[in-house]
Enzyme design. Structure first.
Site: not given
Ligand code: FPP
Length: 234
Positions: A21, A69
């Site tokens: 991330d 996503n």
């Protein structure tokens, strides 16, 4: 990267999983679009994978694209898929030099025929290797559990054991992670390896993924060695 000899990991650590991330924020800090961060994210991924090989880790798992996503802007999704395709091509070209058995976790039904065929071929051609690289692509922990249940139902199961369920997960070949590392500062696991994480040690760092170096991984592993894993016992 450091030229020093790398000491292999201790037997207590065989599987490390990564939540990569912070690419977007890394790019923003440089006044660049998010896609720029993902490009450097792939660079970090390559360096970390190479370090994992030197560390002689048996299994490594990377969360590359989640079922959630797809909600990102189309341009970003396209850029991520392009990076993935580039990486596939690189693996295909360097198959002999490539050290890991590559396995994809997730529902590949959403991808077009061409990408699916490539993923299947990469898995088949590398199937003889002893170390495993899992790439979670269109992966979600909840979706994985539902998929596993449906597979078992289709096979006629009326009740299941923990072993049955574990055996129907995308990770059936590689088992549970010992250590899950999340970069980027958030303290959550974001639908990653929900079942498999039951006894994993969690390590969070503020370092943004493109800045995550082999030395950062060494620090996470050193921290892992200090943990007392009791698995519910005393
Ligand atoms: C999270 O950062 C990162 C992703 C959703 C993508 C991770 C993918 C890669 C690093 C590429 C992997 C490629 C291969 C070939 C395996 P973010 O965009 O959510 O960052 P932010 O939290 O700062 O916005």
């Amino acid at each position: 990267m450091s030229k020093q000899t790398v000491t292999p990991v201790e037997p207590s650590l065989s599987h490390v999983a990564f939540i990569m991330d912070g690419n977007g924020r890394w790019a923003k800090k440089r006044g660049m679009p998010r896609e720029y961060g993902h490009r450097f994210g792939v660079k970090a991924f390559r360096e970390i994978l190479d370090h994992c090989r030197k560390l002689e880790l048996k299994t490594v798992t990377f969360y590359a694209f989640s079922t959630e996503n797809w909600k990102r802007p189309e341009r970003e999704v396209r850029a991520l898929m392009h990076l993935m395709d580039q990486y596939f091509e690189e693996c295909e070209k360097n198959m002999d030099a490539y050290d890991f058995r590559i396995c994809f976790l997730g529902d590949r039904g959403v991808f077009d025929e061409k990408r699916r065929a490539r993923m299947d071929a990469l898995e088949q051609k590398s199937a003889h290797r002893t170390r495993t690289l899992n790439v979670a692509l269109n992966y979600g922990g909840r979706a994985e559990l539902v998929h596993a249940c449906n597979c078992l139902i289709e096979q006629g199961a009326r009740s299941v054991t923990e072993d049955d369920l574990a055996g129907a997960l995308y990770t059936a070949h590689s088992g549970d992670p010992d250590l899950i590392i999340r970069t980027g500062g958030d303290l959550r696991i974001s639908n990653f390896l929900l079942w498999q994480a039951a006894y994993a040690e969690l390590y969070f760092t503020d370092v943004l993924w493109p800045d995550f170096t082999p030395e950062c991984l060494d620090a996470a592993i050193a921290d892992f060695y200090t943990r007392k894993r009791r698995y519910g016992g005393v």
